[in-house]
Structure formats: structure tokens, C-alpha cells
Design a protein around this motif. Structure first.
Motif, PDB file in Angstrom:
ATOM      1  N   GLU A  82      29.633  55.997  19.079  1.00  0.00           N
ATOM      2  CA  GLU A  82      30.903  56.236  19.779  1.00  0.00           C
ATOM      3  C   GLU A  82      30.724  56.424  21.284  1.00  0.00           C
ATOM      4  N   GLY A  83      29.731  57.217  21.677  1.00  0.00           N
ATOM      5  CA  GLY A  83      29.511  57.469  23.102  1.00  0.00           C
ATOM      6  C   GLY A  83      29.187  56.188  23.866  1.00  0.00           C
ATOM      7  N   GLU A  84      28.358  55.358  23.266  1.00  0.00           N
ATOM      8  CA  GLU A  84      27.979  54.096  23.910  1.00  0.00           C
ATOM      9  C   GLU A  84      29.173  53.163  24.048  1.00  0.00           C
ATOM     10  N   LEU A  85      29.946  53.100  22.973  1.00  0.00           N
ATOM     11  CA  LEU A  85      31.103  52.215  22.964  1.00  0.00           C
ATOM     12  C   LEU A  85      32.137  52.662  24.010  1.00  0.00           C
ATOM     13  N   ARG A  86      32.375  53.969  24.053  1.00  0.00           N
ATOM     14  CA  ARG A  86      33.308  54.508  25.055  1.00  0.00           C
ATOM     15  C   ARG A  86      32.798  54.251  26.465  1.00  0.00           C
ATOM     16  N   ALA A  87      31.492  54.393  26.655  1.00  0.00           N
ATOM     17  CA  ALA A  87      30.917  54.164  27.987  1.00  0.00           C
ATOM     18  C   ALA A  87      31.093  52.698  28.392  1.00  0.00           C
ATOM     19  N   PHE A  88      30.839  51.803  27.458  1.00  0.00           N
ATOM     20  CA  PHE A  88      30.999  50.374  27.741  1.00  0.00           C
ATOM     21  C   PHE A  88      32.438  50.063  28.139  1.00  0.00           C
ATOM     22  N   VAL A  89      33.371  50.580  27.345  1.00  0.00           N
ATOM     23  CA  VAL A  89      34.797  50.347  27.636  1.00  0.00           C
ATOM     24  C   VAL A  89      35.173  50.974  28.977  1.00  0.00           C
ATOM     25  N   GLY A  90      34.584  52.118  29.272  1.00  0.00           N
ATOM     26  CA  GLY A  90      34.837  52.765  30.564  1.00  0.00           C
ATOM     27  C   GLY A  90      34.384  51.890  31.730  1.00  0.00           C
ATOM     28  N   GLY A  91      33.180  51.338  31.632  1.00  0.00           N
ATOM     29  CA  GLY A  91      32.660  50.462  32.683  1.00  0.00           C
ATOM     30  C   GLY A  91      33.496  49.194  32.818  1.00  0.00           C
ATOM     31  N   ALA A  92      33.856  48.629  31.661  1.00  0.00           N
ATOM     32  CA  ALA A  92      34.667  47.409  31.666  1.00  0.00           C
ATOM     33  C   ALA A  92      36.035  47.671  32.295  1.00  0.00           C
ATOM     34  N   SER A  93      36.616  48.806  31.943  1.00  0.00           N
ATOM     35  CA  SER A  93      37.939  49.148  32.487  1.00  0.00           C
ATOM     36  C   SER A  93      37.866  49.408  33.988  1.00  0.00           C
ATOM     37  N   ASP A  94      36.817  50.120  34.397  1.00  0.00           N
ATOM     38  CA  ASP A  94      36.707  50.482  35.810  1.00  0.00           C
ATOM     39  C   ASP A  94      36.482  49.261  36.704  1.00  0.00           C
ATOM     40  N   VAL A  95      35.671  48.309  36.248  1.00  0.00           N
ATOM     41  CA  VAL A  95      35.451  47.128  37.093  1.00  0.00           C
ATOM     42  C   VAL A  95      36.724  46.284  37.164  1.00  0.00           C
ATOM     43  N   PRO A 173      33.164  42.850  42.105  1.00  0.00           N
ATOM     44  CA  PRO A 173      33.403  41.396  42.087  1.00  0.00           C
ATOM     45  C   PRO A 173      34.281  41.033  43.281  1.00  0.00           C
ATOM     46  N   ARG A 174      33.950  39.926  43.926  1.00  0.00           N
ATOM     47  CA  ARG A 174      34.608  39.579  45.190  1.00  0.00           C
ATOM     48  C   ARG A 174      35.938  38.865  44.977  1.00  0.00           C
ATOM     49  N   VAL A 175      36.806  39.528  44.242  1.00  0.00           N
ATOM     50  CA  VAL A 175      38.110  38.932  43.964  1.00  0.00           C
ATOM     51  C   VAL A 175      39.018  39.028  45.192  1.00  0.00           C
ATOM     52  N   ALA A 176      39.036  40.189  45.826  1.00  0.00           N
ATOM     53  CA  ALA A 176      39.873  40.344  47.032  1.00  0.00           C
ATOM     54  C   ALA A 176      39.383  39.396  48.122  1.00  0.00           C
ATOM     55  N   ALA A 177      38.069  39.340  48.303  1.00  0.00           N
ATOM     56  CA  ALA A 177      37.519  38.429  49.318  1.00  0.00           C
ATOM     57  C   ALA A 177      37.843  36.978  48.974  1.00  0.00           C
ATOM     58  N   GLY A 178      37.680  36.629  47.693  1.00  0.00           N
ATOM     59  CA  GLY A 178      37.957  35.254  47.266  1.00  0.00           C
ATOM     60  C   GLY A 178      39.392  34.848  47.559  1.00  0.00           C
ATOM     61  N   ARG A 179      40.314  35.792  47.320  1.00  0.00           N
ATOM     62  CA  ARG A 179      41.729  35.485  47.592  1.00  0.00           C
ATOM     63  C   ARG A 179      41.985  35.335  49.090  1.00  0.00           C
ATOM     64  N   ALA A 180      41.332  36.179  49.872  1.00  0.00           N
ATOM     65  CA  ALA A 180      41.505  36.081  51.324  1.00  0.00           C
ATOM     66  C   ALA A 180      40.893  34.783  51.864  1.00  0.00           C
ATOM     67  N   LEU A 181      39.797  34.344  51.220  1.00  0.00           N
ATOM     68  CA  LEU A 181      39.115  33.142  51.683  1.00  0.00           C
ATOM     69  C   LEU A 181      39.797  31.858  51.204  1.00  0.00           C
ATOM     70  N   ALA A 182      40.519  31.960  50.084  1.00  0.00           N
ATOM     71  CA  ALA A 182      41.045  30.755  49.428  1.00  0.00           C
ATOM     72  C   ALA A 182      41.808  29.798  50.349  1.00  0.00           C
ATOM     73  N   PRO A 183      42.670  30.303  51.240  1.00  0.00           N
ATOM     74  CA  PRO A 183      43.420  29.345  52.075  1.00  0.00           C
ATOM     75  C   PRO A 183      42.554  28.640  53.120  1.00  0.00           C
ATOM     76  N   HIS A 184      41.351  29.136  53.338  1.00  0.00           N
ATOM     77  CA  HIS A 184      40.516  28.634  54.423  1.00  0.00           C
ATOM     78  C   HIS A 184      39.260  27.903  53.947  1.00  0.00           C
ATOM     79  N   ALA A 185      38.639  28.409  52.873  1.00  0.00           N
ATOM     80  CA  ALA A 185      37.346  27.863  52.436  1.00  0.00           C
ATOM     81  C   ALA A 185      37.519  26.435  51.940  1.00  0.00           C
ATOM     82  N   THR A 186      36.543  25.586  52.267  1.00  0.00           N
ATOM     83  CA  THR A 186      36.568  24.196  51.792  1.00  0.00           C
ATOM     84  C   THR A 186      35.796  24.061  50.479  1.00  0.00           C
ATOM     85  N   ALA A 187      34.887  25.007  50.211  1.00  0.00           N
ATOM     86  CA  ALA A 187      34.118  25.020  48.967  1.00  0.00           C
ATOM     87  C   ALA A 187      33.631  26.441  48.750  1.00  0.00           C
TER      88      ALA A 187
END
Lengths: 291, 291
Positions: A82-95, A173-187
Motif C-alpha cells: 500500500e505505501g509503495e502504491l500510494r507513493a507512486f500515485v503521489g509522484g504521478a499526481s504531483d508531476v 517536464p518542459r510542457v510550459a516551455a514547449g507551449r511557449a516555444l511552439a509558435p516559434h520553433a521550426t523543429a
């Protein structure tokens, strides 16, 4: 057939495959599987494992310039503590929370070894997703953040410094950066297979090359420390992989605007050229991490 | 902690979990993991494995009454044999096509045993998704199609009649039926854990009971044949599970309209009541397949 050949075969077979994530009907989807023996060194907490596994999938969403919506995971193990499973879900939720997505659970499965399969889903931005193909000669090539956190973590796990290693093993994970870059980045893609291999993949997808300056590569301080100096850290920072930063190409004249628009540091490491991937003028080998 | 207890714990922890699929931001998401030793008997082709694994996830999308958009899979094995991989992708693509979804690839992974983790994504219909909770006393309880195809297949795999077994092991996920039922059904799920367990899950979720008539249960002809008669087939048809039909509750007065709107056969097997799950007047044990 090795994994790379098999992936290349599948990319030819399936239209939407062959990028960090598949694009279908306005959605972006990506999936990964990680195992205890190959991906989580002794000392990795289940909280870190949940964070890292789900984070790896969210990184692929970010690499497409997409908005992260949700993630799921299968948690497989020989027993459910139980402790391991809760910890995993905690990490997954937090990220997920860190990038504005929702962790919506998944499935449990009995298995000989702790294994997790994660899937993340995003929405294509109005300006369209950013692919691996598209870099144009003359564009600046840049990376977000620092490279080598995972290489440093692995060394620290080996030394038994697990607390610091776990901390380095978790990443935003660079989701915010990716969104900010999306209109400008060519690749764009993430550097999960290492910077060297990622540059080769961008070169192949975009039929171009890259000239990179080793002095401009943002080597993580922790890696320089464990490796005994920046010089010693350069090779693992470039090839070890398992970092989840973005590497992207962008027209020179957008660079300043971009640096202002993203919260994470952006390092310009070189320039897109017609062909060949070189560092400091010498061919950069296509070496890196094979997942 | 066994798998059921762990799942119950997670359902309490994560709001969107605890149904066939999670609902988030207009999307429906579900994920599963299957292994060679536990889920694919000797003789199962990789085409069938791809079909069945992805189909199981699409079935969960159907059980929510949602439109199926896309599916991905991780294909893990100790080696990648091109023919097997192509066959798997073929089965995965064909089952997606059968329900109007797109198979968009996924990931490869090295692993000791053939293992696949599949994820399907759908869109919530305008009338809303259909949950496990919601059955009202007096509603008719029905199932789509026939029960016992997988139980029959398992017996046939054991006898070496692999061609027929493979055929029975592939199924059409009830996505079209689920969408047709969505505006009418008060509660719905798929019977992948067996009809008996599914009825108990619907009863628990909806705080109600069911009275079922064994004579009305649509037993698959193939199961009756291998079991030596309909009577002998009734118990595996009810408890074996691994079938991917829908069980749902619907107001009596909608029944005729529904039968006309769905292409698949619908069998009315009983009635929702205040409490207790009974078959032919006797308590129906909460027995079935634990995945």
C-alpha cells in the motif's frame, strides 16, 4: 531486428508515429514502458518512479508544443504494498500537477518485476504541433535547462546518496516551455536519448545538419561535481540521455523574444547547417541511450 | 494487499478512476497491461494478440458510451521478430478500424516476456458518459452479443484447435453499441471480469440489486459446443469473463427503441431491484476473473 530497426519499420508503417508523440484528431498521444531492472536503480523511491515515468510521457507532450491534459499508468508488480502504491500515485499526481495535467489513474497488474506503462495525452495548440522535421539552415539550435541530471543521479545512486539522487531523478517536464516555444520553433524534440542522438534524429527528420559548440552546452552542476569537472562531464552530458529537456531550432531573430517568454533557461548551443552533425568542428558520433 | 483491495484504495484516492475508463476534460482514457503467460495461451497469434489487447481498451471506451478516437500500445518482448511485430500492428490497426478509431503506434521495449500495455482514448458524447452507477429499480438489465467466446477459445487452444480459438479470441469492441445506448442507459460497463462480478460491481456502484433469469443469458454457441451443452456452459458463460460485451440497465419503455437502434443483438436478462444479486431467485456469488 534491434529496437531501432524495429522502430524505423513501424514509423514507415504508421503515419502518425515517428515523432515524440502521435498526433490524431487534434490530440497528441504518447506511451512508454519502464522496468525496475533497467530504469529504476536501487534506491529509487516509488514516489520518484511515479514522477519520472509519468514525467517522461509528459515530456513527449511538451516536445510537441502541446497542452498536457491527462496521464494514466499501469502499475505492475509481484505484490502490491500500500505505501509503495500510494507513493507512486503521489509522484504521478504531483508531476501532472506541475504541468497542469490531471493524473487519472490506470490499472494494476501482477508481474514478476516492478514495471510501469505510462500514457500522456495532450491537445494540439492553435499554432499547430512542432515536429522533429523543419529545422532550417541558419536557425539557432538551443536546449532548455541543464543536461546531465540523470547521469549524475545514477552515479549518486551507486554511491548510496539516494536522497540527492532521487531529487535529481525527478524533473519538470518542459510542457510550459514547449507551449511557449511552439509558435516559434521550426523543429523540436526532447533529449531523452541524449543530445548527440537527438541532434542526429532532428538532422535526419529535417534533412539538415548541426554545428554545436561544446562550450555552450549547459552541463548540470551536479554532473560536473560527481564527474570531477566540467570537462569530464561533457561526454556524459552529451550522450548519456535520460534527461528530459527540449532541443529545438528557432530563427535567430526570435531568440531574444523566446528567452523572455520562457521561465526556464534557454542555452543556444549552435546553428543549423546544410548537413553533418559536428561539435567544435568535429563529427559528433550518433551515440546515445537506446531505450 | 490483493489487486482488488489495491484498486479500491486507488479508486478512493483518484476521483476520475473506478469506472471502465477515466473521464477528464471531455476525454475518456483507459489503459491495460497483458502478458504472454497469463493472457495469451499457446497458439495465440500476434495478430490476435494485437487485436485483443487494443480491443480490450476500446471496449472500455465503448462501456462509457464514448466515441473511440485513438489507441496506442507498448510492445515489449525479449526480441523483435519483424513478422510478429507487423502482425501485432496489423491486429491493433484492424480492431481500431472496426470501431472508427485510429491506431497511432506506441513504443517498443525489451522485456523477458511478451507484454503489451495498451491505452485507448475517446470523446465523451454530447449526452454525457455512462457510468457504473445509476441503475434504478425497475430498469431492465441487458447484455450485448453472446457470453463465453473466450472461455470456449481457451478450451480450444488447449485442444490445439488454434485457428478457431484465435477467431473466437478476436471480438468487436462494442463502441457503436455503446454510443447508441449512451442516451438511454442508466448504468453500463463491460463484462470483462465476467457477468456475475460485473453485476456485483454495478450493484455496488449504484446501490441496487439485480434479478437475473439464467434462461435469458445469451450463451455463445461455441461454448455450449465445447462444454457439451448449454446447461454445462452456463457457469463459465456467467463467471469466466474475458468477454467484452456490455451489460447495462435501461428503463423498460426504452427497450424496444434500443433494440432497433443497435446492430448487435441485445438480450434482456433480468431486472434491477432494490438490493441483492440473484439468478433464478438464488444469490449469485461475486465470482469471476481477477485481472
Amino acid at each position: 531486428m534491434d529496437e531501432r530497426a524495429a522502430l524505423a519499420m513501424l514509423a514507415g508503417e504508421l503515419d502518425p508515429a515517428g515523432d515524440d508523440a502521435a498526433v490524431v484528431d487534434g490530440l497528441v498521444v504518447t506511451t512508454d514502458m519502464l522496468h525496475e531492472t533497467t530504469d529504476f536503480p536501487d534506491g529509487t523511491t516509488r514516489y520518484t518512479a511515479g514522477w519520472r515515468a509519468v514525467g517522461a510521457s509528459l515530456s513527449d507532450i511538451g516536445a510537441m508544443g502541446a497542452e498536457a491534459v491527462a496521464a494514466v499508468a499501469v502499475y505492475a508488480d509481484s505484490e502490491f504494498e500500500e505505501g509503495e502504491l500510494r507513493a507512486f500515485v503521489g509522484g504521478a499526481s504531483d508531476v501532472c500537477e506541475a504541468v497542469g495535467a490531471e493524473y487519472v489513474g490506470g490499472d494494476l497488474d501482477s508481474h514478476t518485476e516492478f514495471t510501469t506503462a505510462t500514457t500522456a495525452i495532450g491537445r494540439v495548440p492553435e499554432t499547430g504541433s512542432v515536429r522533429r522535421a523543419g529545422a532550417r539552415p541558419g536557425d539557432a539550435v538551443c536546449v532548455t535547462g541543464e543536461l546531465g541530471r540523470s547521469a549524475a543521479a545514477l552515479e549518486l545512486f551507486g554511491r548510496g546518496e539516494t536522497e540527492r539522487a532521487n531529487e535529481l531523478f525527478r524533473f519538470t517536464p518542459r510542457v510550459a516551455a514547449g507551449r511557449a516555444l511552439a509558435p516559434h520553433a521550426t523543429a523540436m524534440m526532447d533529449v531523452s536519448d541524449g543530445l548527440a542522438r537527438s541532434l542526429h534524429q532532428l538532422a535526419e527528420a529535417g534533412d539538415c545538419g548541426f554545428a554545436v559548440d561544446s562550450g555552450a552546452i549547459p552541463v548540470a552542476g551536479a554532473l560536473a561535481e560527481v564527474a570531477g569537472g566540467r570537462k569530464e562531464a561533457l561526454e556524459p552530458a552529451t550522450t548519456f540521455g535520460e534527461d528530459f529537456e527540449l532541443v529545438f531550432a528557432v530563427p535567430e531573430d526570435r531568440l531574444r523574444e523566446l528567452e523572455a517568454a520562457t521561465e526556464v533557461a534557454i542555452a543556444r548551443i549552435g546553428t543549423v547547417r546544410e548537413e553533418g552533425v559536428v561539435m567544435d568542428g568535429e563529427t559528433l558520433a550518433d551515440e546515445g541511450y537506446t531505450h
